[in-house]
Scaffold this motif. Structure first.
Motif, short mmCIF file in Angstrom:
data_model
loop_
_atom_site.label_atom_id
_atom_site.label_comp_id
_atom_site.label_asym_id
_atom_site.label_seq_id
_atom_site.Cartn_x
_atom_site.Cartn_y
_atom_site.Cartn_z
N MET A 99 3.68 -4.05 17.67
CA MET A 99 2.69 -4.56 16.71
C MET A 99 3.21 -5.84 16.07
O MET A 99 4.35 -5.89 15.62
N GLU A 100 2.38 -6.89 16.04
CA GLU A 100 2.80 -8.16 15.48
C GLU A 100 3.06 -8.02 13.98
O GLU A 100 2.42 -7.24 13.29
N ARG A 101 4.00 -8.84 13.51
CA ARG A 101 4.41 -8.76 12.12
C ARG A 101 3.23 -8.96 11.17
O ARG A 101 3.10 -8.28 10.15
N GLU A 102 2.33 -9.90 11.52
CA GLU A 102 1.18 -10.18 10.66
C GLU A 102 0.30 -8.94 10.49
O GLU A 102 -0.21 -8.65 9.41
N ASN A 103 0.15 -8.20 11.59
CA ASN A 103 -0.68 -6.99 11.53
C ASN A 103 -0.01 -5.92 10.68
O ASN A 103 -0.67 -5.20 9.92
N ILE A 104 1.32 -5.81 10.83
CA ILE A 104 2.06 -4.85 10.02
C ILE A 104 1.92 -5.18 8.54
O ILE A 104 1.64 -4.31 7.71
N LEU A 105 2.10 -6.47 8.21
CA LEU A 105 1.98 -6.89 6.82
C LEU A 105 0.57 -6.66 6.28
O LEU A 105 0.40 -6.32 5.10
N ARG A 106 -0.43 -6.83 7.15
CA ARG A 106 -1.80 -6.61 6.73
C ARG A 106 -2.00 -5.13 6.38
O ARG A 106 -2.63 -4.80 5.37
N GLN A 107 -1.47 -4.24 7.22
CA GLN A 107 -1.60 -2.81 6.95
C GLN A 107 -0.84 -2.40 5.70
O GLN A 107 -1.32 -1.59 4.90
N ILE A 108 0.35 -2.97 5.53
CA ILE A 108 1.12 -2.68 4.32
C ILE A 108 0.37 -3.18 3.09
O ILE A 108 0.35 -2.53 2.03
N GLY A 109 -0.28 -4.34 3.22
CA GLY A 109 -1.07 -4.87 2.11
C GLY A 109 -2.23 -3.95 1.76
O GLY A 109 -2.54 -3.76 0.58
N ASN A 110 -2.86 -3.36 2.79
CA ASN A 110 -3.95 -2.41 2.55
C ASN A 110 -3.45 -1.18 1.80
O ASN A 110 -4.10 -0.67 0.89
N ILE A 111 -2.26 -0.72 2.19
CA ILE A 111 -1.67 0.44 1.52
C ILE A 111 -1.33 0.09 0.08
O ILE A 111 -1.58 0.87 -0.85
N ASP A 112 -0.78 -1.09 -0.11
CA ASP A 112 -0.42 -1.54 -1.46
C ASP A 112 -1.66 -1.62 -2.35
O ASP A 112 -1.62 -1.24 -3.53
N THR A 113 -2.76 -2.07 -1.79
CA THR A 113 -4.03 -2.14 -2.55
C THR A 113 -4.47 -0.75 -2.97
O THR A 113 -4.90 -0.54 -4.12
N GLU A 114 -4.36 0.22 -2.07
CA GLU A 114 -4.74 1.60 -2.39
C GLU A 114 -3.82 2.18 -3.47
O GLU A 114 -4.27 2.93 -4.35
N ILE A 115 -2.54 1.83 -3.42
CA ILE A 115 -1.59 2.32 -4.43
C ILE A 115 -1.94 1.75 -5.81
O ILE A 115 -1.88 2.46 -6.83
N ILE A 116 -2.32 0.48 -5.85
CA ILE A 116 -2.73 -0.15 -7.12
C ILE A 116 -3.98 0.55 -7.67
O ILE A 116 -4.07 0.84 -8.86
N LYS A 117 -4.94 0.85 -6.78
CA LYS A 117 -6.15 1.56 -7.20
C LYS A 117 -5.80 2.94 -7.74
O LYS A 117 -6.35 3.38 -8.76
N LEU A 118 -4.87 3.62 -7.06
CA LEU A 118 -4.47 4.95 -7.51
C LEU A 118 -3.79 4.89 -8.88
O LEU A 118 -4.07 5.71 -9.76
N ALA A 119 -2.92 3.91 -9.07
CA ALA A 119 -2.24 3.75 -10.36
C ALA A 119 -3.26 3.52 -11.48
O ALA A 119 -3.13 4.07 -12.58
N ASP A 120 -4.28 2.72 -11.18
CA ASP A 120 -5.33 2.46 -12.17
C ASP A 120 -6.12 3.73 -12.49
O ASP A 120 -6.42 4.01 -13.66
N THR A 121 -6.43 4.51 -11.45
CA THR A 121 -7.17 5.75 -11.67
C THR A 121 -6.35 6.74 -12.48
O THR A 121 -6.86 7.41 -13.39
N LEU A 122 -5.05 6.84 -12.18
CA LEU A 122 -4.17 7.75 -12.93
C LEU A 122 -4.10 7.34 -14.40
O LEU A 122 -4.07 8.20 -15.29
N GLN A 123 -4.08 6.05 -14.65
CA GLN A 123 -4.05 5.57 -16.03
C GLN A 123 -5.33 5.96 -16.77
O GLN A 123 -5.29 6.39 -17.94
N ARG A 124 -6.48 5.87 -16.05
CA ARG A 124 -7.75 6.26 -16.67
C ARG A 124 -7.80 7.77 -16.91
O ARG A 124 -8.37 8.23 -17.90
#
Length: 213
Positions: A1-26
């Motif tokens: 898997m190309e590095r750009e694709n890996i970074l894109r998937q990691i970025g998607n996961i990071d976005t979900e983690i940020i959403k989860l942190a926000d939900t937990l705070q609420r």
């Protein structure tokens, strides 16, 4: 898997983690006694977000890490502590959580993937005759330490995908012609779901023992 694709998937996961942190705070800011509907909404949202993160990580690992999917699922099913047993004419599976709502397809994947590989391992060393006509009993066990209003309608739960996985190993056919489905709700020390498969003749005795009839 190309590095750009890996970074894109990691970025998607990071976005979900940020959403989860926000939900937990609420959730922390929500009083479940005064605004129970808002608390319910947020906790379900957090649960689904958590499961999305886990599933996305699984996909990334299988695509980039030198580990096979069966090997990964073996480790995950052990973490889930899925229990499989067969005794006294009853085949049972204990799942470590309540079943997700039907519309949350990725939540079902969170459970069904480890379940599939747990059953695969179990049946490599165990030989059980398939049920031709049977009753499948879903026992939804809710933690007695949590509010009773958490109990959900049975028709809102994702049972089909779980039943499809189990049926592939233990049943001849899970259509209504051969299989009856029964639901019950109980309270225990923690959330879990028990799926029991038995012959139709055995079902009457199972109910009598379970409810002291």
């Amino acid at each position: 898997m190309e590095r750009e694709n890996i970074l894109r998937q990691i970025g998607n996961i990071d976005t979900e983690i940020i959403k989860l942190a926000d939900t937990l705070q609420r959730i922390e800011m929500t009083n479940f006694l005064t605004t129970p509907s808002e608390y319910d909404k947020l906790t379900v949202e957090a649960s689904i977000q958590s499961e999305k993160i886990a599933c996305k990580f699984r996909h990334l690992i299988c695509a980039t890490v030198n580990i096979s999917k069966p090997e990964l699922m073996k480790k995950i099913s052990e973490v889930h502590e899925i229990e499989i047993d067969c005794g006294d004419g009853i085949f049972s599976v204990v799942l470590p959580s309540l079943l997700p709502k039907k519309r949350k397809s990725m939540s079902a994947e969170f459970l069904t993937d480890p379940l599939f590989y747990a059953l695969e391992r179990y049946f490599t060393v165990t030989d059980i005759e398939r049920y031709r006509e049977c009753v499948v009993c879903f026992t939804h066990i809710y933690s007695e330490y949590m509010p009773k209003r958490r109990v959900r309608d049975y028709d809102n739960l994702e049972t089909k995908q779980v039943l499809d996985v189990i049926a592939a190993y233990i049943m001849t056919d899970d259509s209504g012609q051969f299989c009856d489905v029964y639901h019950s709700t109980e309270y225990g020390t923690k959330d879990c779901t028990v799926v029991s498969v038995m012959s139709k003749k055995r079902f009457k005795d199972w109910v009598a023992v379970r409810y002291n009839l």
